[in-house]
Enzyme design. Structure first.
Site, PDB file in Angstrom:
ATOM      1  N   GLY A 177     -74.749 -37.659  -8.905  1.00  5.55           N
ATOM      2  CA  GLY A 177     -74.053 -36.611  -8.168  1.00  5.55           C
ATOM      3  C   GLY A 177     -72.586 -36.968  -8.005  1.00  5.55           C
ATOM      4  N   GLY A 178     -71.736 -36.237  -8.699  1.00  5.15           N
ATOM      5  CA  GLY A 178     -70.311 -36.544  -8.676  1.00  5.15           C
ATOM      6  C   GLY A 178     -69.531 -35.682  -7.729  1.00  5.15           C
ATOM      7  N   SER A 179     -69.965 -35.643  -6.467  1.00  3.96           N
ATOM      8  CA  SER A 179     -69.244 -34.853  -5.479  1.00  3.96           C
ATOM      9  C   SER A 179     -68.876 -35.739  -4.296  1.00  3.96           C
ATOM     10  CB  SER A 179     -70.083 -33.648  -5.047  1.00  3.96           C
ATOM     11  OG  SER A 179     -69.294 -32.681  -4.400  1.00  3.96           O
ATOM     12  N   TYR A 180     -68.632 -35.146  -3.134  1.00  2.00           N
ATOM     13  CA  TYR A 180     -67.973 -35.835  -2.028  1.00  2.00           C
ATOM     14  C   TYR A 180     -68.721 -37.076  -1.543  1.00  2.00           C
ATOM     15  CZ  TYR A 180     -65.674 -31.381  -2.393  1.00  2.00           C
ATOM     16  OH  TYR A 180     -65.011 -30.299  -2.910  1.00  2.00           O
ATOM     17  N   VAL A 181     -69.975 -36.947  -1.168  1.00  2.16           N
ATOM     18  CA  VAL A 181     -70.732 -38.085  -0.649  1.00  2.16           C
ATOM     19  C   VAL A 181     -70.865 -39.171  -1.703  1.00  2.16           C
ATOM     20  CG1 VAL A 181     -72.986 -38.840   0.199  1.00  2.16           C
ATOM     21  CG2 VAL A 181     -71.989 -36.699   1.037  1.00  2.16           C
ATOM     22  N   HIS A 441     -38.622 -38.220   7.733  1.00  2.00           N
ATOM     23  CA  HIS A 441     -38.557 -39.115   6.573  1.00  2.00           C
ATOM     24  C   HIS A 441     -38.730 -40.562   7.054  1.00  2.00           C
ATOM     25  CE1 HIS A 441     -37.176 -40.878   2.799  1.00  2.00           C
ATOM     26  NE2 HIS A 441     -36.450 -41.711   3.535  1.00  2.00           N
TER      27      HIS A 441
END
Length: 459
Positions: A177-181, A441
């Site tokens: 699973g290549g998502s957030y978790v 800045h």
């Protein structure tokens, strides 16, 4: 015996305790039911322990880079996973204990331990005891999904709860699973010393993001030695001695990868399948999420669903906002709606991704005349000074109305810097007005006016 309350709250996640506080302060007698741990996913197996582990992983990464900053730490950098785990566990325990003390001290709030089930529209059974109330609030959250994949029952696969319980780094962690978790665990355990492979069925990582964001995230992870395997159309599992073989492709190489541990991170499902919702005729959609209207009311009068179980948001902050909406409407005479909420979230890899509103692709799909502005972190002074120049900034606006549609900031402090744009979207500030702001800045946020000044038509 039937115990009567003014309100019953099922689940002590992010919305439950706060709602109990508001209702009891308004003079109501409240029952709050929790079957396991107070605090829900965020406190116990999500945000708090994982972000504590992310912090430890960042410390290890920075120590290894000390020479880049002219600092000598001497010797090999090692990670004591037992101490990493103990630190994360303490963060969880402290937060959970604080919530428990608050609930215990809350006048007119009765906290019950056990599994709640509906036996009627306004009747609940818990531990053999019957409770009733004219208002019931469901806040039961969700859990990691475990789809029926070939061979999944033949091997041991881990979920996010298992990962925060690990007190040693795997030899080779395969993240399915290549998502957030999945990506957060992939990077942190790579920094803890594990070999890591990410397996994704789709053509790219985090597919809900714009393609340039996905590409940059892939580059960031691969630079740290994480193997990325996309287009894995033949995912399957089988034992391989003491390890696990995970199938990638059916007809091309590499066909599989072997690892010591497998994390399954392919989505979430709501904790609604064992609440007896049918007994109360509370409607759910095809995925099991409780159906709610714009004010979070279910189809049954007096019954509301908050947090992940309603399918309207999968984050701690959206669950808390659900509480705010319900409390404002019931107690403050307001008319708050879920549809007024501006989407915002973050991906806590390093550098983090902060997201607000629409993506460029979403704007174009909606048929809007999209303007887009970008700037690489290599041209952001703050990023250069910190030696963290991967990623970029991106702002999307509507050319006709002047409204800011969304933004992505992938870079140092991106999860914090995004709030300047998120706040502007919330109050309806035209994008041109932000161009004349005078930011501090050196910061990442100071480049927001510059990005806006260089906006051009999308595509």
């Amino acid at each position: 015996m039937n115990r009567r309350f003014d309100a019953i709250i099922i689940g002590a996640g992010q919305a439950g305790p706060s709602l109990a506080g508001r209702l009891t302060a308004a003079g109501m007698k409240v029952a709050l039911i929790e079957r396991k741990f107070v605090g829900g996913t965020c406190v116990n197996s999500g945000c708090m322990p994982t972000k504590a582990m992310v912090a430890s992983a960042y410390a290890a990464h920075l120590a290894r880079r000390a020479g880049d900053f002219g600092i000598s730490v001497g010797g090999e950098i090692t990670v004591d996973m037992r101490k990493v785990h103990a630190r994360a566990a303490k963060v969880t325990l402290d937060a959970r204990s604080g919530l428990e003390r608050w609930l215990t001290s809350m006048e007119n709030c009765t906290t019950l331990r056990g599994h709640a089930r509906f036996i009627g529209p306004h009747k609940i059974e818990v531990g053999g005891e019957l409770l009733s109330a004219p208002r019931i609030f469901i806040n039961v959250g969700g859990r990691a999904a475990r789809p029926d994949m070939p061979g999944i029952d033949q091997v041991k696969v881990l979920d996010n709860t298992d990962m925060v319980a690990l007190d040693q780094a795997p030899r080779h962690l395969i993240v399915v699973g290549g998502s957030y978790v999945g990506l957060e665990f992939a990077q942190m355990f790579r920094r803890f010393g594990a070999e890591v492979t990410v397996v994704e069925k789709g053509p790219r990582l985090v597919s809900r993001e714009d393609e340039d964001v996905s590409t940059s995230i892939k580059d960031i992870l691969e630079r740290e030695g994480i193997a990325i395997r996309v287009d894995a159309e033949c995912i399957r599992f089988e034992p391989h001695g003491d390890e696990i073989r995970v199938g990638l492709h059916c007809a091309r190489e590499p066909r599989d990868v072997v690892g010591s541990h497998v994390l399954l991170a392919v989505g979430r499902r709501p904790n609604t399948d064992d609440l007896g919702l049918d007994q109360a005729e509370i409607a759910r959609d095809a995925r099991g999420y409780i159906t709610v209207d714009d004010r979070l009311a279910t189809n049954v009068e007096g019954v509301f669903a908050l947090g992940e179980c309603n399918g309207r948001g999968a984050f701690t902050h959206t669950a808390y906002n659900d509480f705010e909406i319900v409390a404002a409407n019931l107690l403050d005479g307001e008319s708050r709606r879920v549809s007024d909420r501006v989407q915002g979230y973050a991906l806590y890899i390093d550098p983090p991704l902060g997201r607000a509103g629409m993506s460029e692709a979403e704007g174009r799909k909606a048929g809007l005349p999209v303007l887009v502005g970008t700037r690489p972190m290599t041209r952001v002074g703050r990023a250069v000074e910190k030696g963290e120049t991967l990623g970029f900034m991106k702002i999307v606006a509507d050319a006709e109305t002047g409204k800011i549609l969304g933004a992505a900031i992938l870079g140092p402090g991106g999860d914090e810097a995004i709030h300047g744009v998120l706040d502007a979207i919330n109050v309806g500030t035209p994008y041109r007005d932000l161009q004349w702001a005078v930011p501090i800045h050196p910061t990442v946020s100071e480049l927001i006016p510059t990005v806006i000044g260089a906006m051009h038509p999308s595509g």
